[in-house]
Design a protein around this motif. Structure first.
Motif, mmCIF file in Angstrom:
data_model
loop_
_atom_site.group_PDB
_atom_site.id
_atom_site.type_symbol
_atom_site.label_atom_id
_atom_site.label_comp_id
_atom_site.label_asym_id
_atom_site.label_seq_id
_atom_site.Cartn_x
_atom_site.Cartn_y
_atom_site.Cartn_z
ATOM 1 N N ARG A 29 -26.599 24.022 12.906
ATOM 2 C CA ARG A 29 -25.987 24.121 14.228
ATOM 3 C C ARG A 29 -27.087 24.293 15.267
ATOM 4 N N VAL A 36 -16.269 16.727 17.683
ATOM 5 C CA VAL A 36 -16.361 18.115 17.230
ATOM 6 C C VAL A 36 -16.123 19.062 18.402
ATOM 7 N N ALA A 78 -22.102 21.859 15.655
ATOM 8 C CA ALA A 78 -22.328 21.778 14.208
ATOM 9 C C ALA A 78 -22.729 20.358 13.808
ATOM 10 N N LYS A 117 -21.684 18.605 10.329
ATOM 11 C CA LYS A 117 -20.421 17.895 10.110
ATOM 12 C C LYS A 117 -20.612 16.380 10.096
#
Length: 143
Positions: A16, A81, A90, A93
């Motif tokens: 992240r 997201v 993030a 992902k």
């Protein structure tokens, strides 16, 4: 929306990154991520739609295979997201192979590019910045 500047950040253990507060204020809570070439593009949903539509100034021709393939390819690479409560994005992902292809590692540069931002491997972006600096005069002034 008008995103500018370069910010260096570090990915945390969960891949992240914290977006710059100046960007978060303009982006809102939802971001569309598109890994392309050597970086990850980040858009609001509205600016992402405008970006996609910019490839088809007269509108997409559903009978043109190239139009259909380009639109489908760009949309299939896009991941929408939500920023978490701390304003982190993030990147984990994203599809791992696409993230790896962008060479996104621990140190990243987050770059404002007007209607979107880009996330680069920090050392690769530094190389591009040096090349830009070396060519700045020729880019600014015609010969």
């Amino acid at each position: 929306m008008y995103l500018t500047g370069t910010y260096t950040h570090t990915l945390d253990a969960k891949s992240r990154i914290m977006l710059p507060s100046a960007f978060r204020k303009q982006l809102g809570e939802t971001v569309c991520l598109v890994p392309l070439n050597d970086c990850i593009y980040g858009f609001t949903p509205e600016s992402h739609r405008a970006w996609i539509e910019s490839f088809f100034p007269g509108g997409i021709n559903p009978r043109n295979r190239k139009d259909v393939a380009l639109r489908a390819g760009l949309l299939s690479r896009t991941l929408t997201v939500e920023l978490d409560s701390a304003g982190r994005l993030a990147l984990g992902k994203l599809d791992a192979s696409r993230l790896s292809a962008c060479n996104i590692e621990r140190e990243v540069a987050i770059v404002g590019v007007d209607d979107h931002f880009e996330i680069w491997n920090a050392s690769k972006f530094e190389d591009q910045t040096k090349a830009f600096d070396d060519n700045l005069e020729s880019l600014m002034f015609e010969d």
